[in-house]
Design a protein around this motif. Structure first.
Motif: not given
Length: 141
Positions: A69-79, A92-110
């Motif tokens: 949605k062209q919004e800039w998000i700056t967030e600390e990762l939880s790991v 490469r990160v994955i985020y919740d479009p309903e709450n873009p501050t919920e973001v994690e590295i897009h990794s099968i390990l994590q």
């Protein structure tokens, strides 16, 4: 002097914590995998958090990315990581479009393997303490 019962109780508590943390990580990761959007993020900085008196700790990357949605998000990762992620590095990160501050590295390990390891360790600990309690095994002497 700690007794065998103290050791069994410690294992049960530790196993319970591992199961709860693993289940929460699995649930959160599953939600992101099913509903999340991916983006390319840049490591903006690293926040150092100490956990032990000796100054040991982990670096938690703060990432900045642009949502769909062209919004800039700056967030600390939880790991956290050690060594720290290089500032300016792309992730490469994955985020919740309903709450873009919920973001994690897009990794099968994590998102999958780490939560599963917590769950397996918790189940193993519960099984071990049950066998010890029932007298089937005698690990603590």
């Amino acid at each position: 002097m700690p007794s065998i019962l103290d050791f069994e109780l410690f294992i049960v508590i530790l196993s319970s914590v591992l199961l709860i943390v693993g289940a929460k990580l699995w649930q959160d990761g599953n939600h992101l995998v099913k509903n999340g959007k991916t983006a390319t993020a840049v490591v903006f900085r690293n926040n150092f958090k100490t956990y032990l008196e000796g100054g040991s700790g982990l670096y938690y990357p703060v990432v900045r990315f642009l949502t769909d949605k062209q919004e800039w998000i700056t967030e600390e990762l939880s790991v956290g990581y050690n060594p720290k992620k290089r500032e300016g590095a792309k992730l490469r990160v994955i985020y919740d479009p309903e709450n873009p501050t919920e973001v994690e590295i897009h990794s099968i390990l994590q998102l999958r393997i780490l939560p599963l390891l917590f769950i397996v360790a918790g189940v193993a600990g519960m099984g071990l303490s049950s066998l010890e309690y029932l007298g089937i095994t005698d690990i603590v002497k």
